[in-house]
Design an enzyme around this catalytic site. Sequence first.
Site, PDB file in Angstrom:
ATOM      1  N   THR A   1      26.506  68.701  78.504  1.00  0.00           N
ATOM      2  CA  THR A   1      27.649  69.197  79.271  1.00  0.00           C
ATOM      3  C   THR A   1      28.229  70.409  78.572  1.00  0.00           C
ATOM      4  OG1 THR A   1      29.928  68.838  79.982  1.00  0.00           O
ATOM      5  CG2 THR A   1      29.193  67.481  78.179  1.00  0.00           C
TER       6      THR A   1
ATOM      7  N   ASP B   1      31.214  71.112  78.866  1.00  0.00           N
ATOM      8  CA  ASP B   1      32.580  70.707  78.509  1.00  0.00           C
ATOM      9  C   ASP B   1      32.668  70.110  77.093  1.00  0.00           C
ATOM     10  OD1 ASP B   1      33.189  71.459  81.061  1.00  0.00           O
ATOM     11  OD2 ASP B   1      33.842  69.492  81.753  1.00  0.00           O
TER      12      ASP B   1
HETATM   13  O1  F6P Z   1      31.297  69.068  83.854  1.00  0.00           O
HETATM   14  C1  F6P Z   1      30.860  70.377  83.786  1.00  0.00           C
HETATM   15  C2  F6P Z   1      31.571  71.224  84.811  1.00  0.00           C
HETATM   16  O2  F6P Z   1      31.087  72.541  84.723  1.00  0.00           O
HETATM   17  C3  F6P Z   1      33.088  71.202  84.694  1.00  0.00           C
HETATM   18  O3  F6P Z   1      33.556  72.035  83.686  1.00  0.00           O
HETATM   19  C4  F6P Z   1      33.496  71.593  86.087  1.00  0.00           C
HETATM   20  O4  F6P Z   1      34.754  71.093  86.440  1.00  0.00           O
HETATM   21  C5  F6P Z   1      32.455  70.948  86.923  1.00  0.00           C
HETATM   22  O5  F6P Z   1      31.315  70.781  86.131  1.00  0.00           O
HETATM   23  C6  F6P Z   1      32.128  71.735  88.161  1.00  0.00           C
HETATM   24  O6  F6P Z   1      31.205  71.029  88.909  1.00  0.00           O
HETATM   25  P1  F6P Z   1      30.515  71.604  90.216  1.00  0.00           P
HETATM   26  O7  F6P Z   1      29.507  72.610  89.777  1.00  0.00           O
HETATM   27  O8  F6P Z   1      29.881  70.412  90.829  1.00  0.00           O
HETATM   28  O9  F6P Z   1      31.585  72.232  91.045  1.00  0.00           O
END
Ligand code: F6P
Length: 360
Positions: free
Chosen positions: A138, A140
């Site tokens: 991740t 994050d």
């Molecule tokens: O969990 C990783 C992440 O990039 C977060 O930082 C973000 O909120 C989310 O995924 C966004 O997800 P998606 O690409 O499904 O909108």
Amino acid sequence: MSAITRIGVLTGGGDAPGLNAVIRAVVKAAWNSGIETVGIEDSFDGLLESDRSRLLTPRDVTGILRLGGTVLGTLNTGNPLSSDVITSDGPRLYADRVIEMFHKLGLGALVAIGGDGTLDIAHKFCLLGMPIVGVPKTIDNDIVGTTNCFGFDTAVAFATDAIDRLHTTAEAHKRILVVEVMGRYAGWIALYAGVAGGADAILIPEIPFDIGMVAKRLRERDKWGAKFSIVVVAEGAYPKGGTLSLIEAAHGLASERLGGIGAQVCDALAGETGKETRHVVLGHLQRGGAPTSFDRILATRFGGKAVELVRRGEFGTMAAFAPPDIIARRLEEVVGKTKTVPMDFDLLATARALGVTFGD
Ligand code: F6P
């Protein structure tokens, strides 16, 4: 126990730079120890039908080390285990079908590369008897039990570069520039990129902010002659007594989508300071592109470790970074938790000592 001769590998959740480096490492390390690897498309969904997977040889993964995204495709949906699915063999329970196809494909084990959601699904399949090893991913960096996830360093490098660029235009126009970065429930990207980019305010989910305190700090900068400021806001940051800013609430198997806090902070700071403000949302740019060398190495080490764990029969585990080592953690110690920035982290104290405000 008979030796494993064929394993599966899949990627789940939002993509992160370094996924392909893990796939490559798994395929090569397995191949060199006499194990075939089957690449499964689109996370666990690739196990619903036999035509959604393919044999991967070293030839197939040559050149993907430096590529962002994932050659296997991915899915960012919630936990589908107890859903009903229509398959070419008729209706089935999702979990039953995945296990059935796992055996039909002749797999002896599975390497599941993903974030908290994917690792949670992997853990549940382990409890149903599937031999799985996890690899944490991740941008994050909020998975517990591992100091770093690959993808984080690349996201921080990109966000830092963006902040560097915003500095020059902010200074030229004597403006406040607000940068919204990813980081759903943890402020790692905002903190690291904020400090690396020399931000004046860093707002993270772990510290609910008071916009008045942020404005006070920025006015002080004006007084001593720095007429511009950079504010980094994690998408999951929120004001004291307030709530997360959502683009879309969770529904069905889809998670909530965060966003909008950068614009809100920008407007509020314009009102509080009377200065010109602008905001930028870095969004998915942070997830794209080539992984940094740090992420390539971490991803490669994770892939190598995953194959070692498969060969040792240590299932229900995840490769993890405990510097300087790559170790195994039990999935049950990891899933369902979030690694947030600890309040006693020295980087918070250092940033404060340098005059950075967290809005508290
Ligand atoms: O969990 C990783 C992440 O990039 C977060 O930082 C973000 O909120 C989310 O995924 C966004 O997800 P998606 O690409 O499904 O909108």
